[in-house]
Design a protein around this motif. Sequence first.
Motif, PDB file in Angstrom:
ATOM      1  N   TRP A 192       0.695  -0.756  -0.259  1.00  0.00           N
ATOM      2  CA  TRP A 192      -0.215  -0.090   0.016  1.00  0.00           C
ATOM      3  C   TRP A 192       0.907   1.605  -0.181  1.00  0.00           C
ATOM      4  N   TYR A 193       1.866   1.228   0.599  1.00  0.00           N
ATOM      5  CA  TYR A 193       2.389   2.804   1.081  1.00  0.00           C
ATOM      6  C   TYR A 193       3.258   2.987  -0.517  1.00  0.00           C
ATOM      7  N   GLN A 194       3.671   2.331  -1.138  1.00  0.00           N
ATOM      8  CA  GLN A 194       4.413   2.010  -2.841  1.00  0.00           C
ATOM      9  C   GLN A 194       3.497   3.468  -3.260  1.00  0.00           C
ATOM     10  N   ALA A 198       3.442   6.643  -4.034  1.00  0.00           N
ATOM     11  CA  ALA A 198       3.533   7.690  -5.424  1.00  0.00           C
ATOM     12  C   ALA A 198       2.606   8.950  -6.041  1.00  0.00           C
ATOM     13  N   THR A 199       1.814   9.688  -4.436  1.00  0.00           N
ATOM     14  CA  THR A 199       1.104  10.704  -4.832  1.00  0.00           C
ATOM     15  C   THR A 199       1.910  12.062  -4.265  1.00  0.00           C
ATOM     16  N   GLU A 200       1.172  12.890  -4.635  1.00  0.00           N
ATOM     17  CA  GLU A 200       1.696  14.459  -3.645  1.00  0.00           C
ATOM     18  C   GLU A 200       1.719  13.906  -2.113  1.00  0.00           C
ATOM     19  N   ARG A 201       0.123  13.431  -2.143  1.00  0.00           N
ATOM     20  CA  ARG A 201      -0.301  13.671  -1.068  1.00  0.00           C
ATOM     21  C   ARG A 201       0.642  12.055  -0.222  1.00  0.00           C
ATOM     22  N   GLY A 202       0.870  11.747  -0.700  1.00  0.00           N
ATOM     23  CA  GLY A 202       1.952  10.573   0.092  1.00  0.00           C
ATOM     24  C   GLY A 202       3.016  10.713   0.562  1.00  0.00           C
ATOM     25  N   VAL A 203       3.483  12.202  -0.654  1.00  0.00           N
ATOM     26  CA  VAL A 203       5.045  12.493   0.046  1.00  0.00           C
ATOM     27  C   VAL A 203       4.842  13.240   1.058  1.00  0.00           C
ATOM     28  N   ALA A 204       3.469  14.197   1.340  1.00  0.00           N
ATOM     29  CA  ALA A 204       3.131  15.302   2.376  1.00  0.00           C
ATOM     30  C   ALA A 204       3.777  13.892   3.477  1.00  0.00           C
ATOM     31  N   GLY A 205       2.759  13.273   3.310  1.00  0.00           N
ATOM     32  CA  GLY A 205       2.652  12.255   4.463  1.00  0.00           C
ATOM     33  C   GLY A 205       3.802  11.493   5.386  1.00  0.00           C
ATOM     34  N   LEU A 206       4.273  10.906   3.950  1.00  0.00           N
ATOM     35  CA  LEU A 206       5.593  10.570   5.170  1.00  0.00           C
ATOM     36  C   LEU A 206       6.477  11.866   4.996  1.00  0.00           C
ATOM     37  N   THR A 207       6.555  12.956   5.279  1.00  0.00           N
ATOM     38  CA  THR A 207       7.480  13.620   5.601  1.00  0.00           C
ATOM     39  C   THR A 207       7.198  14.045   6.644  1.00  0.00           C
ATOM     40  N   ALA A 208       5.217  14.458   7.007  1.00  0.00           N
ATOM     41  CA  ALA A 208       5.374  14.352   8.400  1.00  0.00           C
ATOM     42  C   ALA A 208       5.132  13.477   9.389  1.00  0.00           C
ATOM     43  N   ASN A 209       4.364  12.151   8.898  1.00  0.00           N
ATOM     44  CA  ASN A 209       4.184  10.924   9.056  1.00  0.00           C
ATOM     45  C   ASN A 209       5.549  10.199   9.177  1.00  0.00           C
ATOM     46  N   ARG A 210       6.572   9.800   9.153  1.00  0.00           N
ATOM     47  CA  ARG A 210       7.376   9.045   8.674  1.00  0.00           C
ATOM     48  C   ARG A 210       7.576   7.782   9.850  1.00  0.00           C
ATOM     49  N   ASP A 233      11.500   3.102  18.133  1.00  0.00           N
ATOM     50  CA  ASP A 233      13.153   4.023  18.601  1.00  0.00           C
ATOM     51  C   ASP A 233      13.903   4.424  18.565  1.00  0.00           C
ATOM     52  N   ARG A 234      14.740   3.443  18.527  1.00  0.00           N
ATOM     53  CA  ARG A 234      16.267   3.683  18.438  1.00  0.00           C
ATOM     54  C   ARG A 234      16.645   3.517  16.802  1.00  0.00           C
ATOM     55  N   ALA A 235      15.743   2.874  15.566  1.00  0.00           N
ATOM     56  CA  ALA A 235      15.897   2.880  14.483  1.00  0.00           C
ATOM     57  C   ALA A 235      15.230   4.174  13.968  1.00  0.00           C
ATOM     58  N   ALA A 236      14.217   4.284  14.176  1.00  0.00           N
ATOM     59  CA  ALA A 236      13.375   5.701  13.593  1.00  0.00           C
ATOM     60  C   ALA A 236      14.249   6.564  13.634  1.00  0.00           C
ATOM     61  N   ALA A 237      15.168   6.442  14.937  1.00  0.00           N
ATOM     62  CA  ALA A 237      16.109   7.799  14.509  1.00  0.00           C
ATOM     63  C   ALA A 237      16.753   8.039  13.680  1.00  0.00           C
ATOM     64  N   SER A 238      17.060   7.347  12.679  1.00  0.00           N
ATOM     65  CA  SER A 238      17.878   7.263  11.504  1.00  0.00           C
ATOM     66  C   SER A 238      17.270   8.081  10.234  1.00  0.00           C
ATOM     67  N   PHE A 239      15.446   7.886  10.762  1.00  0.00           N
ATOM     68  CA  PHE A 239      15.017   8.338   9.427  1.00  0.00           C
ATOM     69  C   PHE A 239      14.527   9.953   9.440  1.00  0.00           C
ATOM     70  N   ASP A 240      15.056  10.814  10.304  1.00  0.00           N
ATOM     71  CA  ASP A 240      15.633  12.193  10.597  1.00  0.00           C
ATOM     72  C   ASP A 240      16.902  12.448   9.208  1.00  0.00           C
ATOM     73  N   ASN A 241      17.455  11.391   8.584  1.00  0.00           N
ATOM     74  CA  ASN A 241      18.541  12.316   7.844  1.00  0.00           C
ATOM     75  C   ASN A 241      17.296  13.479   6.876  1.00  0.00           C
ATOM     76  N   PRO A 242      17.752  14.396   6.699  1.00  0.00           N
ATOM     77  CA  PRO A 242      17.000  15.172   6.034  1.00  0.00           C
ATOM     78  C   PRO A 242      17.004  14.726   4.280  1.00  0.00           C
ATOM     79  N   ASP A 243      18.028  13.694   3.529  1.00  0.00           N
ATOM     80  CA  ASP A 243      17.433  13.347   2.322  1.00  0.00           C
ATOM     81  C   ASP A 243      16.835  11.852   2.614  1.00  0.00           C
ATOM     82  N   TYR A 244      16.164  11.987   3.705  1.00  0.00           N
ATOM     83  CA  TYR A 244      15.001  10.618   3.968  1.00  0.00           C
ATOM     84  C   TYR A 244      14.243  10.777   2.751  1.00  0.00           C
ATOM     85  N   VAL A 245      13.458  11.180   2.726  1.00  0.00           N
ATOM     86  CA  VAL A 245      12.233  11.458   2.557  1.00  0.00           C
ATOM     87  C   VAL A 245      12.378  11.410   0.704  1.00  0.00           C
ATOM     88  N   ALA A 246      12.446  12.418   0.430  1.00  0.00           N
ATOM     89  CA  ALA A 246      13.529  11.997  -1.078  1.00  0.00           C
ATOM     90  C   ALA A 246      13.656  10.584  -1.785  1.00  0.00           C
TER      91      ALA A 246
END
Length: 341
Positions: A192-194, A198-210, A233-246
């Motif tokens: 489902w997440y793929q 594919a949508t701009e809503r998904g980009v905004a969602g990943l940015t806000a709710n990664r 939480d230990r793993a999720a800290a790695s998602f704060d990378n500035p290039d993660y969403v892109a």
Amino acid sequence: MPDINLKRRRLLGGTLLGVAAANLTLPGLSYANPLSASGTASMAPLKHVDAGVLNIAYYETGPAQGPVVFLLHGYPYDIHSYIDVAEILAKQGCRVIVPHLRGHGGTRFLDAATQRTGQQSAVAMDIIALMDALKIDRAVMAGYDWGARTACIIAALWPERCIGLLSVNGYLIQNIPRNALPLPAQAEVGWWYQYYFATERGVAGLTANRKDIARIIWKTNSPTWHFDDATFDRAAASFDNPDYVAIVIHNYRWRLSLAAGDPQYDELEKRLATQPVIAVPTITMDGDSDGVVPATDGKAYASKFSGPRTHRIIKGAGHNLPQEAPQEFSAAVMTLLSNAG
């Protein structure tokens, strides 16, 4: 058990090696930082090296002269998928390297102008560049999810750099035309997440709710894995990378032919489009509780491996197999090393 001669490097054999060859669980094995007890331990300190287009952050443990093992993580996870595997292998005499893939953790692009592509060949080239930067000629490549795909690509295109391959879910080199075809409905649900990405809503969602998205995927991918908040939480800290969403967005859009790749990787992608056969010694694995890629007998992709290959189904493990079944994953790596000449 045959002697191990890997460029005359010393490999500490013993109990794990014997058990690995027999493909057994390792009852009572003692190792540091057991995730079943706590998710607060960390893989630290990290090292950094300029490699290709990146400055790669990676964890290293084990003797410097030991046989090298690269452990490659997937999405949405990070290097801590291997916190127990790395410790087990280091105690067996391996030099273990666990890099943050592009877009994750402390890994950064060297040039702000570099295209933030997540396509398969770019991620594989990052690991080849890391090997070159560390002056490592050959290594076992082991991974799951994005990491398994990367390991498969290295084994296929650069077999001289690969002692052996451990790939969860088998042959994962992307076949872009086949990706345009629908999967069975139940399988489509797991991806489902793929389609969301594919949508701009998904980009905004990943940015806000990664982190919330990742937690849902963890639970779906591994329905029998009862991880605690500290482990997540230990793993999720790695998602704060500035290039993660892109990187994540491009990876999935590229797979669905919704985004172009970086032209510098075109020749590699042409080679991968032929679905090259892997000749290096291989172990493929499935978790019998994988919530997104159901376990199989491995026969469907057997023709993609021309070298020796065995397939193992790990009871009770889901998609993040090395973190859920570290003993079995480590044993498979040791089997590959025991058979290396």
